[in-house]
Design a protein around this motif. Structure first.
Motif, PDB file in Angstrom:
ATOM      1  N   LEU A   2      -1.958  -7.237  -3.356  1.00 24.80           N
ATOM      2  CA  LEU A   2      -3.055  -7.711  -2.524  1.00 24.80           C
ATOM      3  C   LEU A   2      -2.703  -7.614  -1.042  1.00 24.80           C
ATOM      4  CD1 LEU A   2      -5.828  -8.990  -2.277  1.00 24.80           C
ATOM      5  CD2 LEU A   2      -4.735 -11.222  -2.499  1.00 24.80           C
ATOM      6  N   ALA A   3      -1.483  -8.003  -0.681  1.00 24.19           N
ATOM      7  CA  ALA A   3      -1.059  -7.925   0.715  1.00 24.19           C
ATOM      8  C   ALA A   3      -1.042  -6.481   1.207  1.00 24.19           C
ATOM      9  CB  ALA A   3       0.321  -8.544   0.881  1.00 24.19           C
ATOM     10  N   THR A   4      -0.620  -5.565   0.369  1.00 21.74           N
ATOM     11  CA  THR A   4      -0.607  -4.152   0.740  1.00 21.74           C
ATOM     12  C   THR A   4      -2.023  -3.641   0.947  1.00 21.74           C
ATOM     13  OG1 THR A   4       1.400  -3.856  -0.562  1.00 21.74           O
ATOM     14  CG2 THR A   4       0.220  -1.874   0.054  1.00 21.74           C
ATOM     15  N   ARG A  10      -2.130   2.292   0.963  1.00 17.87           N
ATOM     16  CA  ARG A  10      -2.463   2.700  -0.396  1.00 17.87           C
ATOM     17  C   ARG A  10      -1.317   2.331  -1.336  1.00 17.87           C
ATOM     18  NH1 ARG A  10      -6.074   6.165  -2.788  1.00 17.87           N
ATOM     19  NH2 ARG A  10      -5.310   7.216  -4.648  1.00 17.87           N
ATOM     20  N   CYS A  11      -1.660   1.722  -2.476  1.00 17.39           N
ATOM     21  CA  CYS A  11      -0.652   1.401  -3.476  1.00 17.39           C
ATOM     22  C   CYS A  11      -1.293   1.495  -4.867  1.00 17.39           C
ATOM     23  CB  CYS A  11      -0.073   0.007  -3.250  1.00 17.39           C
ATOM     24  SG  CYS A  11      -1.263  -1.317  -3.405  1.00 17.39           S
ATOM     25  N   HIS A  12      -0.448   1.500  -5.865  1.00 19.45           N
ATOM     26  CA  HIS A  12      -0.897   1.624  -7.251  1.00 19.45           C
ATOM     27  C   HIS A  12      -0.225   0.553  -8.093  1.00 19.45           C
ATOM     28  CE1 HIS A  12      -2.457   5.599  -6.276  1.00 19.45           C
ATOM     29  NE2 HIS A  12      -1.302   5.852  -5.709  1.00 19.45           N
ATOM     30  N   LEU A  13      -0.947   0.049  -9.083  1.00 23.75           N
ATOM     31  CA  LEU A  13      -0.359  -0.827 -10.082  1.00 23.75           C
ATOM     32  C   LEU A  13       0.076   0.066 -11.232  1.00 23.75           C
ATOM     33  CD1 LEU A  13       0.279  -3.667 -11.093  1.00 23.75           C
ATOM     34  CD2 LEU A  13      -1.990  -3.700 -12.129  1.00 23.75           C
ATOM     35  N   VAL A  14       1.342  -0.028 -11.615  1.00 25.01           N
ATOM     36  CA  VAL A  14       1.894   0.821 -12.667  1.00 25.01           C
ATOM     37  C   VAL A  14       2.252  -0.057 -13.862  1.00 25.01           C
ATOM     38  CG1 VAL A  14       3.687   2.485 -13.266  1.00 25.01           C
ATOM     39  CG2 VAL A  14       2.859   2.340 -10.911  1.00 25.01           C
ATOM     40  N   THR A  30       4.077   2.629  -4.115  1.00 22.22           N
ATOM     41  CA  THR A  30       3.393   3.131  -2.928  1.00 22.22           C
ATOM     42  C   THR A  30       2.565   4.349  -3.307  1.00 22.22           C
ATOM     43  OG1 THR A  30       5.255   4.547  -2.335  1.00 22.22           O
ATOM     44  CG2 THR A  30       5.232   2.317  -1.404  1.00 22.22           C
ATOM     45  N   GLY A  31       1.806   4.874  -2.360  1.00 22.07           N
ATOM     46  CA  GLY A  31       0.957   6.028  -2.606  1.00 22.07           C
ATOM     47  C   GLY A  31       1.705   7.250  -3.108  1.00 22.07           C
TER      48      GLY A  31
END
Length: 55
Positions: A2-4, A10-14, A30-31
């Motif tokens: 959420l902070a990112t 851009r970030c991803h949940l893995v 990260t992206g």
């Protein structure tokens, strides 16, 4: 994550899994796919295989 997102990055949940012992784990990347934060023992003792990554 959420902070990112709130800072406009851009970030991803893995979501990942491992075989022995069987377990599941989630982390933020990260992206470009670099995991955010510290891995347990550098990630060598519990290798996680990514199963699903959010777009």
């Amino acid at each position: 994550m959420l902070a990112t997102a709130l800072t406009g990055r851009r970030c991803h949940l893995v979501l990942g899994a491992r075989v022995l012992p069987a377990a599941f784990h989630a982390w933020v990347a990260t992206g470009d796919g670099t995991p955010v934060g510290d891995d347990e023992a550098g990630g060598h003792d519990h290798p996680w295989t990514p199963v699903y990554t959010t777009p």
